[in-house]
Structures are given as C-alpha cells and as structure tokens.
Design a protein around this motif. Sequence first.
Motif, PDB file in Angstrom:
ATOM      1  N   ALA A  44       0.836  -1.206   0.000  1.00 38.10           N
ATOM      2  CA  ALA A  44       0.000   0.000   0.000  1.00 38.10           C
ATOM      3  C   ALA A  44       0.871   1.256   0.000  1.00 38.10           C
ATOM      4  O   ALA A  44       1.912   1.299   0.661  1.00 38.10           O
ATOM      5  N   VAL A  45       0.429   2.283  -0.731  1.00 35.24           N
ATOM      6  CA  VAL A  45       1.172   3.538  -0.786  1.00 35.24           C
ATOM      7  C   VAL A  45       0.938   4.340   0.494  1.00 35.24           C
ATOM      8  O   VAL A  45      -0.198   4.487   0.959  1.00 35.24           O
ATOM      9  N   ARG A  46       2.041   4.831   1.055  1.00 38.05           N
ATOM     10  CA  ARG A  46       1.989   5.723   2.217  1.00 38.05           C
ATOM     11  C   ARG A  46       2.697   7.023   1.854  1.00 38.05           C
ATOM     12  O   ARG A  46       3.607   7.033   1.007  1.00 38.05           O
ATOM     13  N   ALA A  47       2.287   8.102   2.499  1.00 46.70           N
ATOM     14  CA  ALA A  47       2.920   9.397   2.246  1.00 46.70           C
ATOM     15  C   ALA A  47       2.950  10.202   3.539  1.00 46.70           C
ATOM     16  O   ALA A  47       2.004  10.158   4.341  1.00 46.70           O
ATOM     17  N   PHE A  48       4.045  10.920   3.740  1.00 39.78           N
ATOM     18  CA  PHE A  48       4.219  11.784   4.896  1.00 39.78           C
ATOM     19  C   PHE A  48       5.002  13.012   4.463  1.00 39.78           C
ATOM     20  O   PHE A  48       5.772  12.962   3.481  1.00 39.78           O
ATOM     21  N   VAL A  49       4.828  14.098   5.180  1.00 39.18           N
ATOM     22  CA  VAL A  49       5.698  15.242   4.946  1.00 39.18           C
ATOM     23  C   VAL A  49       7.136  14.774   5.156  1.00 39.18           C
ATOM     24  O   VAL A  49       7.431  14.062   6.129  1.00 39.18           O
ATOM     25  N   ASP A  50       8.023  15.148   4.250  1.00 34.13           N
ATOM     26  CA  ASP A  50       9.381  14.592   4.236  1.00 34.13           C
ATOM     27  C   ASP A  50      10.274  15.287   5.267  1.00 34.13           C
ATOM     28  O   ASP A  50      11.248  15.962   4.935  1.00 34.13           O
ATOM     29  N   ARG A  51       9.936  15.051   6.520  1.00 37.76           N
ATOM     30  CA  ARG A  51      10.691  15.690   7.611  1.00 37.76           C
ATOM     31  C   ARG A  51      10.548  14.856   8.872  1.00 37.76           C
ATOM     32  O   ARG A  51       9.433  14.614   9.351  1.00 37.76           O
ATOM     33  N   CYS A  52      11.665  14.398   9.407  1.00 41.64           N
ATOM     34  CA  CYS A  52      11.643  13.718  10.699  1.00 41.64           C
ATOM     35  C   CYS A  52      11.438  14.761  11.790  1.00 41.64           C
ATOM     36  O   CYS A  52      12.145  15.778  11.823  1.00 41.64           O
ATOM     37  N   PRO A  53      10.500  14.566  12.718  1.00 37.53           N
ATOM     38  CA  PRO A  53      10.236  15.564  13.756  1.00 37.53           C
ATOM     39  C   PRO A  53      11.360  15.700  14.775  1.00 37.53           C
ATOM     40  O   PRO A  53      11.353  16.641  15.573  1.00 37.53           O
ATOM     41  N   HIS A  54      12.343  14.803  14.738  1.00 44.29           N
ATOM     42  CA  HIS A  54      13.454  14.874  15.684  1.00 44.29           C
ATOM     43  C   HIS A  54      14.417  16.012  15.333  1.00 44.29           C
ATOM     44  O   HIS A  54      14.508  17.000  16.053  1.00 44.29           O
ATOM     45  N   ARG A  55      15.107  15.905  14.191  1.00 42.64           N
ATOM     46  CA  ARG A  55      16.050  16.946  13.777  1.00 42.64           C
ATOM     47  C   ARG A  55      15.863  17.332  12.307  1.00 42.64           C
ATOM     48  O   ARG A  55      16.801  17.779  11.666  1.00 42.64           O
ATOM     49  N   SER A  56      14.648  17.167  11.817  1.00 40.10           N
ATOM     50  CA  SER A  56      14.240  17.667  10.496  1.00 40.10           C
ATOM     51  C   SER A  56      14.950  17.020   9.317  1.00 40.10           C
ATOM     52  O   SER A  56      14.953  17.555   8.213  1.00 40.10           O
ATOM     53  N   ALA A  57      15.546  15.865   9.507  1.00 40.93           N
ATOM     54  CA  ALA A  57      16.187  15.175   8.384  1.00 40.93           C
ATOM     55  C   ALA A  57      15.125  14.704   7.396  1.00 40.93           C
ATOM     56  O   ALA A  57      14.025  14.291   7.795  1.00 40.93           O
ATOM     57  N   PRO A  58      15.422  14.729   6.099  1.00 40.54           N
ATOM     58  CA  PRO A  58      14.463  14.197   5.128  1.00 40.54           C
ATOM     59  C   PRO A  58      14.343  12.678   5.249  1.00 40.54           C
ATOM     60  O   PRO A  58      15.338  11.960   5.206  1.00 40.54           O
ATOM     61  N   LEU A  59      13.135  12.221   5.419  1.00 39.24           N
ATOM     62  CA  LEU A  59      12.898  10.788   5.572  1.00 39.24           C
ATOM     63  C   LEU A  59      13.092  10.042   4.251  1.00 39.24           C
ATOM     64  O   LEU A  59      13.268   8.820   4.243  1.00 39.24           O
ATOM     65  N   SER A  60      13.092  10.767   3.149  1.00 36.26           N
ATOM     66  CA  SER A  60      13.262  10.127   1.846  1.00 36.26           C
ATOM     67  C   SER A  60      14.667   9.565   1.650  1.00 36.26           C
ATOM     68  O   SER A  60      14.889   8.776   0.726  1.00 36.26           O
ATOM     69  N   ILE A  61      15.613   9.926   2.513  1.00 38.48           N
ATOM     70  CA  ILE A  61      16.945   9.320   2.434  1.00 38.48           C
ATOM     71  C   ILE A  61      17.070   8.162   3.418  1.00 38.48           C
ATOM     72  O   ILE A  61      18.149   7.594   3.584  1.00 38.48           O
ATOM     73  N   GLY A  62      15.952   7.811   4.055  1.00 33.06           N
ATOM     74  CA  GLY A  62      15.945   6.701   4.997  1.00 33.06           C
ATOM     75  C   GLY A  62      15.710   5.379   4.302  1.00 33.06           C
ATOM     76  O   GLY A  62      15.936   5.224   3.099  1.00 33.06           O
ATOM     77  N   SER A  63      15.210   4.403   5.056  1.00 32.89           N
ATOM     78  CA  SER A  63      14.990   3.061   4.527  1.00 32.89           C
ATOM     79  C   SER A  63      13.802   2.435   5.238  1.00 32.89           C
ATOM     80  O   SER A  63      13.300   2.959   6.242  1.00 32.89           O
ATOM     81  N   VAL A  64      13.360   1.303   4.701  1.00 31.01           N
ATOM     82  CA  VAL A  64      12.273   0.546   5.315  1.00 31.01           C
ATOM     83  C   VAL A  64      12.861  -0.690   5.973  1.00 31.01           C
ATOM     84  O   VAL A  64      13.563  -1.476   5.326  1.00 31.01           O
ATOM     85  N   VAL A  65      12.598  -0.851   7.272  1.00 29.51           N
ATOM     86  CA  VAL A  65      13.097  -1.983   8.040  1.00 29.51           C
ATOM     87  C   VAL A  65      11.914  -2.652   8.725  1.00 29.51           C
ATOM     88  O   VAL A  65      11.205  -2.025   9.517  1.00 29.51           O
ATOM     89  N   ASP A  66      11.681  -3.918   8.398  1.00 25.46           N
ATOM     90  CA  ASP A  66      10.576  -4.677   8.995  1.00 25.46           C
ATOM     91  C   ASP A  66       9.249  -3.925   8.873  1.00 25.46           C
ATOM     92  O   ASP A  66       8.454  -3.857   9.814  1.00 25.46           O
ATOM     93  N   GLY A  67       9.027  -3.350   7.703  1.00 23.52           N
ATOM     94  CA  GLY A  67       7.761  -2.676   7.457  1.00 23.52           C
ATOM     95  C   GLY A  67       7.649  -1.298   8.059  1.00 23.52           C
ATOM     96  O   GLY A  67       6.557  -0.705   8.028  1.00 23.52           O
ATOM     97  N   GLU A  68       8.735  -0.765   8.605  1.00 27.35           N
ATOM     98  CA  GLU A  68       8.705   0.558   9.213  1.00 27.35           C
ATOM     99  C   GLU A  68       9.717   1.481   8.532  1.00 27.35           C
ATOM    100  O   GLU A  68      10.756   1.033   8.037  1.00 27.35           O
ATOM    101  N   LEU A  69       9.401   2.761   8.519  1.00 27.14           N
ATOM    102  CA  LEU A  69      10.266   3.764   7.919  1.00 27.14           C
ATOM    103  C   LEU A  69      11.310   4.203   8.946  1.00 27.14           C
ATOM    104  O   LEU A  69      10.956   4.658  10.040  1.00 27.14           O
ATOM    105  N   ARG A  70      12.591   4.044   8.598  1.00 26.41           N
ATOM    106  CA  ARG A  70      13.664   4.392   9.528  1.00 26.41           C
ATOM    107  C   ARG A  70      14.412   5.624   9.018  1.00 26.41           C
ATOM    108  O   ARG A  70      14.866   5.660   7.874  1.00 26.41           O
ATOM    109  N   CYS A  71      14.528   6.617   9.881  1.00 32.38           N
ATOM    110  CA  CYS A  71      15.263   7.829   9.544  1.00 32.38           C
ATOM    111  C   CYS A  71      16.756   7.516   9.461  1.00 32.38           C
ATOM    112  O   CYS A  71      17.319   6.827  10.323  1.00 32.38           O
TER     113      CYS A  71
END
Length: 353
Positions: A48-75
């Motif tokens: 399924a397609v998911r979408a979020f504003v591309d900003r981690c609320p911790h230190r504003s890093a773009p989540l689009s440079i992250g990865s998916v681990v066990d079905g979860e988005l990792r910053c």
Amino acid sequence: MERHVLTNTSAVLRRAWHCVAESEEVTEEPSRVWLLDEPWVVLRVDGAVRAFVDRCPHRSAPLSIGSVVDGELRCAYHGWRYDASGTCTAIPALGDDARIPGRACLVRPHAVTERFGLVFLAPDEPRCALPRADLLGDETFAVARCRSVRTHVGAAQLVDNFMDGAHFPYVHAASFGVRDATAVDSGEVVEDGWTVSSTFRAPYRNHDDPAVEEGTHPLVQPHTVRKVGRADLICELELSFELTGGSFRILYAVTPERAGTTRIHKVIARDDLHHSPGRIERVAADEDIVLGEDLRILERFDDASLDVSNRTEISTRADRLSVAWRRLLVRATADDEAARSGSGGANPGPKLS
C-alpha cells in the motif's frame, strides 16, 4: 474587483487531489516528491502507498533518504522508526524501554491513493472526489499513459489551456486541428457543485481511423467533445466520433510541484482500435506531440501565474468553459478566505464580452 492569482504554491490548491507519481515510481524504498513547494516522502508498506511530509520531527532530516526496516520507515540520521500510520515506534539512542514523546509522529496528508496507474495525494480534505474509476472505460478500451513531462509553465495555465478550444486551428494545425475551422461554439456550460462541463461539436483530423487510409472515410471528421473541469488541476475529456462510433477518453492531471516546476500526466483510452497491437502506443505518442504544440506557446509566456479575475484579459463566448473553470477557483479561494475570517461571499469572476 479583488484579484485572485493562482500559482504553483497557492494555498487554495491544498484542498484538492494531485497526481504526485506514477505507480511504478513508488516502491518500498522511500522517495521524495514535491507538491505545492512542500516535500513529501512516498513509499509502499505491504504493497500500500503511504505518504508523509518529508521531515523527521526529531532533527528535520528528510525521511526520503531513509529506509524501510521490517515494514517501518527508519530515519537515516538517528534511526528513529515510524510505523505505517506515522507513529514513532523506536528511538535507538534511548534503548528498548524508551519513553517516546507523544509528538513524535509524522505529518500525514488527508489521503493518498492509486488510480489509473497514478498515485494521488490530497494534502487537505479535497473539494472534489477523484474522477470515477470507470472514466477510462471497460475492457473494450485500450489504455496507455503518455510520456510524463516537466515544464516551467504554471499548473493553472495548463488547465486553462486544456479547457480552451479556440486555439485548435492555430496551435494544433499540424496534428488534429482544422485550419479553416476557426469559428468555435464551446457549448453551454453546466455547473454542478465544484465541477463545470460543456459538450460541443467540432471537426477533427482523425488520423487514427484506418478507413481514412482505405479511402472510405475522410480525414476531417465531425466529432463531439465533452470537457470536464473541476476545482482542482485534474481534467476529463471524451471525444465521440460519428463515423466510426468510437470513443477517445483522456485524463489530464498536472502537478504544481514547485514554484517553477509543473509535472504533466496524461492517460488515454480508446475503444475504436480493435485491439490492434501497438496502435494505442502510437496514439499516446501522437498525444505527446499535441502536448508539445501547447508547450511551444505556453512556455513563451512571461508569467507562470494565472489571474483568474483580471479584467485586463478579454473573454468571449468562445471562452465560456475556461471562464467557468476560473470562476470555480475564484469561488474556492473566496470560500477559503471566508472560512478563515468567518465571513462569506465569493466573487463570481470575470465577465464575457
């Protein structure tokens, strides 16, 4: 008259569906898309397609440079993890028994979905529903996507152009337009909530009719045109050919990515190709040429904005549909302003000469 100017960053366009990607572009690897000058991260979780504003609320890093681990988005910055709803599930620096702040969640759009092989995102609750799923017909229709194009032309300018029919003999004289068919009857405009439509007849150079090559049908054929505009940047078109009994349908969706960048998507369907191999792809290639003809004009404009209420432009009866579409956006803008101020009353928009 109060001016209402649409740009690729106009807030009124938040309450709308927008095509942000082609379906195959969204994978389990996070990627960034732009909409209204705001970055979003899109990915697939369990298909399924998911979408979020591309900003981690911790230190504003773009989540689009992250990865998916066990079905979860990792910053990628500190390893914070978020489930499919955008809720933070892990803060590695605090250990397994971390107390996760309640505000540690991602900003989601109102909705995201797929249709017609495209991914659509609505930042806020849209005024209009997406075009119906059967817009492109049933199994008798051959369907194809045209080449996606990016341009500096404003998204609203592109829709305004799509609503217009008076340019056909001039801009499209080398493709489907008929040079001497300059008189335009754009038909009566029907307004229905947040949509406008008109149906009219016009000549068309039907290169896709095999009977033309056989000499049994003329190249220039009468056809009925039905155009639908909405209080957003998605348009519908259906051409009905009297001689062949065929139907040609188009979904046209333009994405206001950034202030100077618009992406154009077009999906076509025809039921008069008799499932001949490669014919729908050739029609799609021809539609790419048609778009190029439009862009050769529009990309020469000095301004990428569209003043939908500017009386310095002269509108005539031939412009009825585009004027009606402009009025939709004037009304939507005024309604948003009224909602913020607690007042009411929308400006009806430009007049016809």
